[in-house]
Structure formats: C-alpha cells, structure tokens
Design a protein around this motif. Sequence first.
Motif, short mmCIF file in Angstrom:
data_model
loop_
_atom_site.label_atom_id
_atom_site.label_comp_id
_atom_site.label_asym_id
_atom_site.label_seq_id
_atom_site.Cartn_x
_atom_site.Cartn_y
_atom_site.Cartn_z
N GLU A 41 53.84 15.30 38.87
CA GLU A 41 54.88 14.88 37.93
C GLU A 41 56.02 14.16 38.65
O GLU A 41 56.70 13.31 38.08
CB GLU A 41 55.42 16.10 37.19
N SER A 42 56.20 14.47 39.93
CA SER A 42 57.27 13.86 40.71
C SER A 42 56.93 12.48 41.26
O SER A 42 57.78 11.82 41.85
CB SER A 42 57.64 14.78 41.89
N ALA A 43 55.69 12.03 41.08
CA ALA A 43 55.30 10.72 41.59
C ALA A 43 56.21 9.64 41.02
O ALA A 43 56.51 9.64 39.82
CB ALA A 43 53.84 10.43 41.23
N PRO A 44 56.67 8.70 41.85
CA PRO A 44 57.70 7.74 41.42
C PRO A 44 57.21 6.62 40.51
O PRO A 44 58.02 5.98 39.84
CB PRO A 44 58.19 7.15 42.75
N LYS B 153 42.54 7.36 42.07
CA LYS B 153 42.97 8.74 42.32
C LYS B 153 43.09 9.00 43.83
O LYS B 153 44.10 9.56 44.29
CB LYS B 153 41.98 9.71 41.69
N ASP B 154 42.09 8.58 44.58
CA ASP B 154 42.12 8.80 46.04
C ASP B 154 43.25 8.02 46.70
O ASP B 154 43.95 8.55 47.58
CB ASP B 154 40.79 8.39 46.66
N THR C 45 47.73 10.86 46.77
CA THR C 45 48.70 10.63 47.84
C THR C 45 50.13 10.78 47.35
O THR C 45 51.08 10.67 48.13
CB THR C 45 48.52 9.22 48.43
N GLY C 46 50.30 11.00 46.04
CA GLY C 46 51.63 11.20 45.47
C GLY C 46 52.39 9.92 45.20
O GLY C 46 53.57 9.95 44.85
N LYS C 47 51.71 8.77 45.29
CA LYS C 47 52.39 7.50 45.07
C LYS C 47 52.56 7.18 43.59
O LYS C 47 53.48 6.48 43.21
CB LYS C 47 51.60 6.36 45.75
N LEU D 82 46.56 -3.56 43.35
CA LEU D 82 47.19 -2.47 42.60
C LEU D 82 48.11 -1.66 43.51
O LEU D 82 49.22 -1.29 43.12
CB LEU D 82 46.13 -1.57 41.98
N THR D 83 47.65 -1.39 44.73
CA THR D 83 48.46 -0.63 45.68
C THR D 83 49.77 -1.36 45.98
O THR D 83 50.85 -0.74 46.01
CB THR D 83 47.69 -0.40 46.99
#
Length: 237
Positions: free
Chosen positions: A62-65, A91-92, A97-99, A223-224
């Motif tokens: 939920e904290s992903a920016p 997902k990977d 990775t929390g991104k 996308l990254t």
Amino acid sequence: MANNKENKIKESKSSSKFTFWVIGLVAVCILAFIFLNNQSKQQGKVKTNEIDYSNQPFLGKESAPVSIIEFGDYKCPNCKNFSEQVVPIIKDALVDTGKAKLYFMNDSFINVDSIRSAKFAESVFQELGNESFWKFHDRLFAKQPEDPAAEKKDVFTENFLIDTLKEVASDTEVEKAVKNFQAEKSDDAWQKDMDYAEKLGVTGTPTIFVNGKLFTGKSIDDLTKMVEKAAKGKKNE
C-alpha cells in the motif's frame, strides 16, 4: 499465428527488453494492442489526483509510491495473455520490489458475460477481500474459453461464476459473495470503473496507466522508466 505468439512470449521471458504488446490479435480485442494510435492524444492529460484508487483491488504494498492501472475485460483473450504472461513480470520487476502497486479496473465491453463476471468479481472483492479477489480473478482468466467464437456467447453464467469461486473459497464465503452479487451491491463499484474508462479514453483492453498517464511504451524497460519517472515526480511534489 498462435504459435508465433507463444514463441514471442517464451523468448521475451529471458530478455530484459520483454515486449509485452504482443502482435497476436483476436477478434474484438484487436484494439488492445493498437491502442497506441487510438489513445496517444490522451497521454499526459490525466493527473494522479483525478483517479480515486480507494476500494480498488491491487497487488503490492500500500505504501508503494506509484500506481499502475490495468483496464481489462474477463472475456478478452489478450487480457488473459496479459494476466498470465505479463503481470508476473510486472510483479517481479515493479510490484514485489515496492516500486509500484498494480490495480485492476474493469472495462467490460465485449458482451453480457463481461459485465456479469466483472460485477461478480467486484462482489468477491467487497465480501472476501483483496486476496480472494485475485485468486478468483486469476481462475476466471485461466478458465476463459479458448474458442474465439466463445467471445460472443453466454459462457460466464452465474452458475459458472459460482462454481469458479468454489475453487478458491469456502461454501460460506461463496454464499456471502453470491448474496452481494444478487443484491446488486457491486454495481456501483463496477460503474465507477466504467466511468473512469470512458473519462480516460480507454478504447481497448488491456490498457495501462501509470499515475493517471497512459502508457504508450512497448517493453518492460519502458514501463520501468515511466514508473521511476513518476516516483521522482511524487518526491518533488
């Protein structure tokens, strides 16, 4: 054509340049992979704060920016391919990775099955929560008929959806979700998605947005980079 698509997918798994807008179009979902031409005029017009992400199913922390949205249709073959072949890579690379967080929103446009299955999935989310939603979501795509002609047929009946949910939920849980669906309690949530699809100019599925901006790239690297740029923008706000 199907073999070529499978080969491309297999090759792409070993490449950091994985091109996930695969040219292997099926019937009405042809717009899904040529949306670059149809939607390029929309890019950059939508700001993050114009999208309400509350009460939406998502993968990630939920904290992903950064928030990624996939607009999809459960009867769309390209959405099935995206769910099974592309989402694990996103997902990977970005979610685990929390991104970023990955949201799923409905753009139910193929036939009545699209609407019925989307509303049922919304009921699953409302009654059973995020984890159960994604289990049902994945099973529904896995059971999508392989026959292209099935797109226009009434396949995802209420009984079919109930039986599918029974594969991932208890009888008590199934009963709760079915009552929600039959009482039409999920209609507003589904309509919210459809309103956003119209507002954002979505013309096919799957269509991707990153923090409210249309993704027009062709690879996971694209996308990254868009996610990283969006994250930097959040820090500078």
